[in-house]
Enzyme design. Structure first.
Site, short mmCIF file in Angstrom:
data_model
loop_
_atom_site.label_atom_id
_atom_site.label_comp_id
_atom_site.label_asym_id
_atom_site.label_seq_id
_atom_site.Cartn_x
_atom_site.Cartn_y
_atom_site.Cartn_z
N THR A 99 7.34 -9.06 -7.24
CA THR A 99 6.10 -9.83 -7.32
C THR A 99 5.74 -10.35 -5.93
OG1 THR A 99 7.36 -11.84 -7.88
CG2 THR A 99 6.53 -10.52 -9.72
N LYS A 128 9.80 -12.08 -0.46
CA LYS A 128 10.42 -12.93 0.56
C LYS A 128 10.62 -14.38 0.12
CE LYS A 128 7.26 -11.43 3.49
NZ LYS A 128 6.89 -10.09 2.98
N GLU A 152 17.11 -6.32 1.21
CA GLU A 152 16.96 -5.68 2.52
C GLU A 152 15.50 -5.52 2.93
OE1 GLU A 152 18.66 -5.13 5.62
OE2 GLU A 152 20.17 -4.51 4.17
N VAL A 155 13.10 -8.22 5.17
CA VAL A 155 13.09 -8.41 6.63
C VAL A 155 13.10 -7.04 7.30
CG1 VAL A 155 14.26 -9.42 8.62
CG2 VAL A 155 14.36 -10.58 6.41
N GLY A 209 -5.16 -0.17 7.02
CA GLY A 209 -4.29 -0.62 5.96
C GLY A 209 -3.08 -1.41 6.43
N GLU A 212 -4.06 -7.14 5.63
CA GLU A 212 -4.73 -7.45 4.38
C GLU A 212 -6.16 -7.92 4.64
OE1 GLU A 212 -3.40 -6.97 1.49
OE2 GLU A 212 -1.31 -6.62 2.08
N ASP A 223 4.28 -14.99 7.56
CA ASP A 223 5.16 -13.90 7.15
C ASP A 223 6.43 -13.88 8.00
OD1 ASP A 223 5.61 -11.14 5.77
OD2 ASP A 223 5.77 -10.70 7.91
N LYS A 227 10.57 -14.53 6.97
CA LYS A 227 11.69 -13.67 7.37
C LYS A 227 12.71 -14.45 8.21
CE LYS A 227 8.61 -9.71 7.19
NZ LYS A 227 7.76 -8.77 7.93
#
Length: 287
Positions: A99, A128, A152, A155, A209, A212, A223, A227
């Site tokens: 999700t 994440k 995995e 990150v 692409g 976003e 983001d 991470k």
């Protein structure tokens, strides 16, 4: 021959991609690894959770998703409106939780992962949020139930950085990590180094692409912060909160600054770093 019953929660781009790979690699998995995988349940936010004990037909699921039709149209499938309730009622061997990332409270992904682990399911996730906000807790829960928790993909995507450090370097004492963790900002900054301005480079990234429609999570550094939080918890054993990571995005960087750096033989990049300060027993985190 080993047989696994798989549940996928989150049937967007990642979940559908996994399902498609399972279908196309079915023969290879059987011949090369002695493994068969039956997809027994799938869930998305719009249509809820569906389950079929004999297994779901992947091409049918992909067609339903592509046409926006309810997943419950799959023949013989039982449906729950709530994914968590469906998972708790049906279980399986492996849960793929994919999700969307939520850095406020990691829901609903964290509840799905907790439920899967508590039921004795192995869990893999590309989400994440749970790892960033509760990584240490979730790995402890997995250990309690003698199952694997793998994240995995959270990150550096397919680069095996977490397993390399946690397993391949298990005897090493890591004192610092520094690197580029967000591909979107790296693409934009690389484009700006060729003379484009920020708006032009962003539009190009969106057209390709890589970014976003709403690029805030990438370009403002959120983001990369997520991470960084995962690395802090899993590598350094030091869970941090998002506010403990110094963050600076790339939205204020100008073409002139990038070109000036080029002229000086340098590059402007969004770098995530973690540094252990032994004298104060603190972990410094920056993006």
């Amino acid at each position: 021959m080993k047989h696994l019953r798989l549940s996928i929660i989150g049937f967007g781009t990642v979940g559908q991609g996994l399902a498609e790979l399972l279908a196309t690699k079915r023969v290879s998995l059987k011949q090369d690894y002695g493994l068969t995988v039956t997809l027994v349940s799938v869930a998305n936010a719009r249509h809820g959770f569906i389950y079929r004990d004999e297994g779901l037909d992947i091409p049918t699921l992909l067609e339903l998703a592509a046409t926006g039709r309810p997943l419950s149209e799959h023949a013989g499938a039982r449906r729950w409106a709530n994914a968590l309730e469906g998972l708790q009622a049906t279980g399986g061997d492996v849960l793929a939780e994919v999700t969307g990332t939520n850095l406020r409270d990691a829901e609903p992904g964290i509840s799905h992962i907790r439920a899967g682990l508590a039921q004795g399911m192995h869990v893999i996730t590309a989400n994440k949020g749970p790892g960033a906000l509760a990584g240490a807790e979730l790995f402890s829960l997995a250990q309690q139930h003698s199952v694997q928790l793998r994240m995995e993909a959270t990150v550096m995507a397919g680069t095996p950085v977490l397993s390399t450090i946690r397993e391949g370097m298990a005897g090493a004492n890591v004192t610092a990590i520094r690197g580029i963790l967000n591909g979107t900002t790296n693409y934009i900054l690389s484009a700006m180094a060729t003379g484009r301005d920020y708006a032009e480079a962003l539009a190009e990234a969106q057209a390709q692409g890589y970014a976003e429609a709403d690029p805030t999570a990438d370009v403002e550094g959120y983001d990369a912060v997520a991470k960084t939080l995962i690395l802090a918890a899993l590598v350094f054993g030091s869970p941090l909160k998002p506010v403990q990571v110094f963050r600076q995005g790339i939205t204020t960087i100008t073409r002139e600054q990038v070109l000036q750096a080029n002229d000086n033989g340098k590059r402007i990049k969004l770098i995530a770093s973690l540094q252990r300060h032994r004298e104060t027993d603190t972990l410094e985190a920056r993006v």
